[in-house]
Design a protein around this motif. Sequence first.
Motif, PDB file in Angstrom:
ATOM      1  N   VAL A 134      36.412  47.007 -14.743  1.00 26.68           N
ATOM      2  CA  VAL A 134      36.086  46.034 -13.686  1.00 26.68           C
ATOM      3  C   VAL A 134      34.734  46.367 -13.063  1.00 26.68           C
ATOM      4  N   LEU A 135      34.517  47.632 -12.760  1.00 24.27           N
ATOM      5  CA  LEU A 135      33.236  48.047 -12.168  1.00 24.27           C
ATOM      6  C   LEU A 135      32.077  47.788 -13.112  1.00 24.27           C
ATOM      7  N   SER A 181      31.870  45.471 -15.387  1.00 20.70           N
ATOM      8  CA  SER A 181      31.589  44.030 -15.443  1.00 20.70           C
ATOM      9  C   SER A 181      30.852  43.555 -14.198  1.00 20.70           C
ATOM     10  N   LEU A 182      31.152  44.177 -13.053  1.00 19.90           N
ATOM     11  CA  LEU A 182      30.488  43.795 -11.800  1.00 19.90           C
ATOM     12  C   LEU A 182      29.073  44.348 -11.686  1.00 19.90           C
ATOM     13  N   SER A 183      28.752  45.338 -12.522  1.00 19.60           N
ATOM     14  CA  SER A 183      27.428  45.954 -12.437  1.00 19.60           C
ATOM     15  C   SER A 183      26.532  45.594 -13.616  1.00 19.60           C
ATOM     16  N   SER A 184      26.953  44.635 -14.425  1.00 16.16           N
ATOM     17  CA  SER A 184      26.146  44.242 -15.584  1.00 16.16           C
ATOM     18  C   SER A 184      25.542  42.856 -15.379  1.00 16.16           C
ATOM     19  N   GLY A 185      24.458  42.602 -16.059  1.00 15.48           N
ATOM     20  CA  GLY A 185      23.801  41.303 -15.978  1.00 15.48           C
ATOM     21  C   GLY A 185      22.685  41.271 -14.953  1.00 15.48           C
ATOM     22  N   ASP A 186      21.899  40.185 -14.996  1.00 11.78           N
ATOM     23  CA  ASP A 186      20.760  40.040 -14.075  1.00 11.78           C
ATOM     24  C   ASP A 186      21.206  39.814 -12.634  1.00 11.78           C
ATOM     25  N   ASP A 187      22.369  39.191 -12.451  1.00 10.89           N
ATOM     26  CA  ASP A 187      22.869  38.912 -11.111  1.00 10.89           C
ATOM     27  C   ASP A 187      24.034  39.836 -10.760  1.00 10.89           C
ATOM     28  N   ALA A 188      23.918  41.106 -11.142  1.00 16.96           N
ATOM     29  CA  ALA A 188      24.985  42.081 -10.914  1.00 16.96           C
ATOM     30  C   ALA A 188      25.286  42.229  -9.429  1.00 16.96           C
ATOM     31  N   LEU A 189      26.547  42.333  -9.104  1.00 14.23           N
ATOM     32  CA  LEU A 189      26.967  42.501  -7.711  1.00 14.23           C
ATOM     33  C   LEU A 189      26.830  43.953  -7.272  1.00 14.23           C
ATOM     34  N   LEU A 190      27.070  44.878  -8.183  1.00 16.84           N
ATOM     35  CA  LEU A 190      27.030  46.300  -7.864  1.00 16.84           C
ATOM     36  C   LEU A 190      25.973  47.030  -8.688  1.00 16.84           C
ATOM     37  N   LYS A 191      25.444  48.090  -8.105  1.00 19.74           N
ATOM     38  CA  LYS A 191      24.583  49.016  -8.832  1.00 19.74           C
ATOM     39  C   LYS A 191      25.297  50.364  -8.814  1.00 19.74           C
ATOM     40  N   GLU A 243      41.250  59.427 -14.564  1.00 21.15           N
ATOM     41  CA  GLU A 243      40.788  58.319 -15.390  1.00 21.15           C
ATOM     42  C   GLU A 243      41.561  57.041 -15.073  1.00 21.15           C
ATOM     43  N   ASN A 244      40.817  55.953 -14.925  1.00 18.90           N
ATOM     44  CA  ASN A 244      41.424  54.632 -14.728  1.00 18.90           C
ATOM     45  C   ASN A 244      40.581  53.644 -15.528  1.00 18.90           C
ATOM     46  N   GLU A 245      40.938  53.441 -16.760  1.00 18.61           N
ATOM     47  CA  GLU A 245      40.126  52.628 -17.662  1.00 18.61           C
ATOM     48  C   GLU A 245      39.998  51.187 -17.191  1.00 18.61           C
TER      49      GLU A 245
END
Length: 376
Positions: A67-68, A70-80, A60-62
């Motif tokens: 971070v992941l 936050s990068l995968s949320s929103g309409d312009d997400a960087l990651l899926k 576990e690494n909360e």
Amino acid sequence: MFWHNFKYELITCFRVKDVLFWLMLFPIVLGLFFKAAFSGIYDKDFSNAAIKTAVVETTENENFSAVLDSLSSGDDALLKITRTDMESAQKKLEDKSIDAIICVDGEISLQVRKNSTESTILERIVNQYTVNEKIISDTLKSDPSALAAVISQLTGNTDYTENIRLADKRTDIYDQYFYNLIAMVALFSSISGLHIAIQNQGNLSELGARKCISPTPKFISMAASLSGTYILGIICVVLCVSFVRFVLGISLGENLILTYFAAIVGSILGTNTGFFIGSLNRINETIKAGFSIAFSLLSCFFSGLMAGDMKGKIEATCPIINRLNPSALISDAIYNITVFGDTKSYWHCIITMTAEAAVFAVLGILMTRRRKYDSI
């Protein structure tokens, strides 16, 4: 006398079949092929920019998990993000349904399917997080009171770049092929310029022989012929730009007039190049025509018509070629004004083309005007 020769030269130009083929029919066919080949590729490759990534968490690494997220949320997400086990992740990587695997097992590691832009982005994310985590950990051990300042420094955004407004809000990397198509049509005007030089040489054509004994001054005759050829070339490039913009639907920026102007200057340069080639002595017409076509195609090849990354490779190895290559100058002028609205670079290309056109015209006239024959 000038207008009489000009009128008949213009009529003659439209009767030359190879000129009409290379300047009108061939560009239309090639443009349609480009549109069929590249249509939708940009949207398919770049519109869905989220990088498909599998995350395997054995420990576990909360913080990293946040971070992941936050990068995968929103309409312009960087990651899926897909959270799964290693066996499933490896299978997905092999069948190309994901681009990479991020493994969290005490340490954070990255496994990619191939070296690409996506893998570089993911590597940067992992490395940046690892470095920041170590800095915070070391600070807690050495000087806990400085932790707030360190976190503030790490989370602050330092801007090392300058925002530049793009004239065209949507930049399709495949549009460069159409810019080079316009450049090709402009340079193919060299075919008509070649005919002008040949028709003014008494040892190469019957018409040239008649002109040599005509009372019309040779300079007037050549000026009228070149003017008629310029008009033909201008009509062809204007039709080409209009075809690319309004039929194929390729964006040419907000200032279309400057795009037309760049194409027109390029056409005059192409005509003068052909005129210079045709003025070379002791070379028959077939070889001159072949050399003219070869020069135009080679120029277009170096500017990226056949291989999109060719101009970049030349820029890295021998940039002077891009500064002088007529096709590169035409396509760069269109690119600069279309994408960036950069009038300074645009006019630099225009001035260079104008200088080259003047040099070829002067050389062609000097080699053709005072030529005399013992017998024609």
